[in-house]
Scaffold this motif. Sequence first.
Motif, PDB file in Angstrom:
ATOM      1  N   VAL A 117       0.849  -1.184   0.000  1.00 41.79           N
ATOM      2  CA  VAL A 117       0.000   0.000   0.000  1.00 41.79           C
ATOM      3  C   VAL A 117       0.884   1.231   0.000  1.00 41.79           C
ATOM      4  CG1 VAL A 117      -1.629   1.396   1.338  1.00 41.79           C
ATOM      5  CG2 VAL A 117      -1.955  -1.067   1.156  1.00 41.79           C
ATOM      6  N   ARG A 118       0.579   2.167  -0.896  1.00 47.84           N
ATOM      7  CA  ARG A 118       1.243   3.459  -0.918  1.00 47.84           C
ATOM      8  C   ARG A 118       0.180   4.531  -0.733  1.00 47.84           C
ATOM      9  NH1 ARG A 118       6.452   3.724  -2.667  1.00 47.84           N
ATOM     10  NH2 ARG A 118       6.180   5.899  -3.265  1.00 47.84           N
ATOM     11  N   THR A 119       0.416   5.452   0.163  1.00 49.32           N
ATOM     12  CA  THR A 119      -0.550   6.511   0.425  1.00 49.32           C
ATOM     13  C   THR A 119      -0.425   7.658  -0.561  1.00 49.32           C
ATOM     14  OG1 THR A 119       0.950   7.603   1.980  1.00 49.32           O
ATOM     15  CG2 THR A 119      -0.565   5.947   2.887  1.00 49.32           C
ATOM     16  N   CYS A 120       0.694   7.706  -1.289  1.00 46.63           N
ATOM     17  CA  CYS A 120       0.976   8.808  -2.215  1.00 46.63           C
ATOM     18  C   CYS A 120       1.998   8.323  -3.229  1.00 46.63           C
ATOM     19  CB  CYS A 120       1.523  10.004  -1.429  1.00 46.63           C
ATOM     20  SG  CYS A 120       2.119  11.398  -2.432  1.00 46.63           S
ATOM     21  N   LEU A 121       1.942   8.858  -4.449  1.00 45.70           N
ATOM     22  CA  LEU A 121       2.959   8.522  -5.449  1.00 45.70           C
ATOM     23  C   LEU A 121       4.362   8.799  -4.926  1.00 45.70           C
ATOM     24  CD1 LEU A 121       1.807   9.722  -9.003  1.00 45.70           C
ATOM     25  CD2 LEU A 121       2.616   7.443  -8.365  1.00 45.70           C
ATOM     26  N   PHE A 122       4.495   9.855  -4.117  1.00 45.56           N
ATOM     27  CA  PHE A 122       5.818  10.292  -3.679  1.00 45.56           C
ATOM     28  C   PHE A 122       6.163   9.813  -2.269  1.00 45.56           C
ATOM     29  CE2 PHE A 122       3.975  13.380  -6.629  1.00 45.56           C
ATOM     30  CZ  PHE A 122       4.889  13.279  -7.656  1.00 45.56           C
ATOM     31  N   ALA A 123       5.394   8.866  -1.761  1.00 47.35           N
ATOM     32  CA  ALA A 123       5.663   8.348  -0.420  1.00 47.35           C
ATOM     33  C   ALA A 123       7.002   7.628  -0.369  1.00 47.35           C
ATOM     34  CB  ALA A 123       4.544   7.402   0.012  1.00 47.35           C
ATOM     35  N   THR A 124       7.656   7.705   0.771  1.00 50.77           N
ATOM     36  CA  THR A 124       8.914   6.977   0.968  1.00 50.77           C
ATOM     37  C   THR A 124       8.705   5.728   1.813  1.00 50.77           C
ATOM     38  OG1 THR A 124       9.397   8.394   2.869  1.00 50.77           O
ATOM     39  CG2 THR A 124      10.323   9.059   0.748  1.00 50.77           C
ATOM     40  N   GLU A 125       7.468   5.476   2.206  1.00 53.87           N
ATOM     41  CA  GLU A 125       7.155   4.306   3.025  1.00 53.87           C
ATOM     42  C   GLU A 125       6.021   3.522   2.379  1.00 53.87           C
ATOM     43  OE1 GLU A 125       5.990   6.488   6.372  1.00 53.87           O
ATOM     44  OE2 GLU A 125       8.014   6.870   7.106  1.00 53.87           O
ATOM     45  N   GLU A 126       5.979   2.221   2.647  1.00 50.90           N
ATOM     46  CA  GLU A 126       4.931   1.349   2.147  1.00 50.90           C
ATOM     47  C   GLU A 126       4.460   0.426   3.261  1.00 50.90           C
ATOM     48  OE1 GLU A 126       6.445   0.904  -2.502  1.00 50.90           O
ATOM     49  OE2 GLU A 126       6.953  -0.670  -1.050  1.00 50.90           O
ATOM     50  N   THR A 127       3.268  -0.123   3.087  1.00 51.05           N
ATOM     51  CA  THR A 127       2.707  -1.075   4.047  1.00 51.05           C
ATOM     52  C   THR A 127       2.409  -2.373   3.325  1.00 51.05           C
ATOM     53  OG1 THR A 127       1.718   0.705   5.348  1.00 51.05           O
ATOM     54  CG2 THR A 127       0.838  -1.509   5.680  1.00 51.05           C
ATOM     55  N   ASP A 128       2.915  -3.479   3.853  1.00 47.25           N
ATOM     56  CA  ASP A 128       2.860  -4.773   3.178  1.00 47.25           C
ATOM     57  C   ASP A 128       1.520  -5.477   3.408  1.00 47.25           C
ATOM     58  OD1 ASP A 128       3.451  -7.131   1.929  1.00 47.25           O
ATOM     59  OD2 ASP A 128       5.052  -7.730   3.294  1.00 47.25           O
ATOM     60  N   LEU A 129       0.760  -5.657   2.332  1.00 48.56           N
ATOM     61  CA  LEU A 129      -0.452  -6.483   2.406  1.00 48.56           C
ATOM     62  C   LEU A 129      -0.204  -7.898   1.886  1.00 48.56           C
ATOM     63  CD1 LEU A 129      -3.348  -4.119   1.231  1.00 48.56           C
ATOM     64  CD2 LEU A 129      -2.553  -4.602   3.545  1.00 48.56           C
ATOM     65  N   ARG A 130       0.811  -8.058   1.061  1.00 44.88           N
ATOM     66  CA  ARG A 130       1.103  -9.385   0.511  1.00 44.88           C
ATOM     67  C   ARG A 130       1.427 -10.387   1.615  1.00 44.88           C
ATOM     68  NH1 ARG A 130       6.340  -9.491  -2.890  1.00 44.88           N
ATOM     69  NH2 ARG A 130       7.176  -9.500  -0.775  1.00 44.88           N
TER      70      ARG A 130
END
Length: 329
Positions: A270-283
């Motif tokens: 999951v990315r909250t923004c195109l320019f985000a530097t962090e992600e959240t793993d749903l896989r």
Amino acid sequence: MLVDTYGRVATDLRVSLTDRCNLRCTYCMPEEGLQWLAKPDLLTDDEIVRLIGIAVTDLGITEVRFTGGEPLLRPGLVGIVERCAALQPRPKMSLTTNGIGLKRTAAALKAAGLDRVNVSLDTLRPDVFKTLTRRDRHHDVLDGMAAARDAGLTPVKVNAVLMPGLNDDEAPDLLAWAMEHGYELRFIEQMPLDAQHGWKRDGMITAGDILESLRTRFALTAEGDDARGSAPAERWTVDGGPHRVGVIASVTRPFCRACDRTRLTADGQVRTCLFATEETDLRAALRSDAPDEEIARIWKAAMWGKKAGSGLDDPSFLQPERPMSAIGG
């Protein structure tokens, strides 16, 4: 709902189906391409459909945009669209593509339930297209757009990026051509999402430059914020209508305050923004047999932490490590 601390509610889901692409656009990736994601890292068709199902039935998503890389390279695309069209409530579904494979797939995608397409086309000149994309496929894109229009995947929206010294003189010609063929043109400012991190703010063609060029030939009337809503494009009617042109000015006229998007990468982040530097793993949650309720909780928590803006106007802004092809447009 996918709400954040600033009160924004995400109802628009962008889903990257692959990081692969059959073009090598200079503002996206190097000529030799990139190291693609390994197949085991990619979400399967079933995993994609499950996540979209959770988003639509449990999290309030009403629109789904399939992106890439180039989503037409995904072998199971038509099946994914068909299964998502069966969801209740049914989401609006669109696809962003370079158009190369549309001639052979447009009718099948329409039959499966796709509503419309966005096609990237930066130039009307085949030689400039070859320079920009490093591929001689201009005619395939034009044929694909016509096939999409004929199949009813309308409105066909055309996305164009202007680059200094290459196609920066083409804005009026592109608009005249789009109106002639019944397409809706949208110019997009070049964004800092290239794999080679070569983007420079002082060298880009801005929204102001684009509008100044268009006004040498056309009368433009702004539609205004009420008509725009949460859409990324500012729009103008052309010569009194009915034709319109849009400009997505992510760099010089950020629209973060009204953002209603959440993003899912091809490898399930999951990315909250195109320019985000962090992600959240749903896989990982999917593959550890987490129930839908737990996946929805993780997704909600990720979006709750969405930042106020992209940070593009901050002198300390850093490009995301992952390029556009990996995170979806």
